[in-house]
Design a protein around this motif. Sequence first.
Motif: not given
Length: 153
Positions: A83-110
Motif C-alpha cells: 500500500t502506497r500513500n501520497w498527498e495530492d496538490a490539494e493536500g489530501k492523503k491518497n492510498y493505493r493497494t497493489e500486488i507487486v508481482t513476482d510471477n505472471v502467467i498468461l492463461l490465454d492471449r489474443y
Amino acid sequence: MFGDLNRAEIIGNITNDLQVKYTGNGNAVCSFSVATNRSYRVDDTWKDETTFHNLVVWGNQAEQLAQRARKGTRIFASGRLQTRNWEDAEGKKNYRTEIVTDNVILLDRYERGKSETLSSSSSHESGESPKASPIKKKDSKPEAVIDPDDLPF
C-alpha cells in the motif's frame, strides 16, 4: 519464531491495454488492473460481484507482458501486497493497494496474425493494436485460447 506472510494470488482478466513506462534509471514498469469475479447465491438468485485489483510488474517481465497481453487477456498473477500513500496538490492523503508481482502467467492471449510471431512486434511498432479472435463453441460463447508454450509444465 514465526515469520510473516504477505502473499497474493489471483486469476482474472486484464481491464486495460498495457503500457510500459521507465523509471529515471531505466527500469521498466507496467501498472494495470485485473478484474476477478465472484458468484454467490441470494435465495434462488445468483449474483455476480466484480473486484478490481491493481498490479505492478517490473523489469523484463513488464516488457514481455506488454507485448503478449492486452485488455481481456486472462492471467494468473502472484506477488506481495503493498500500500502506497501520497498527498495530492490539494493536500489530501491518497492510498493505493497493489500486488507487486513476482510471477505472471498468461492463461490465454489474443490470436496473432499468420505472419506475426512472439519475437515479431510489427503491429506494435506501427501503433496498431492486435485484434482478438477467440474460438467459438456451438453455443457461441468465447472459449479461452491457450498456447501450449504458456503452460507451466
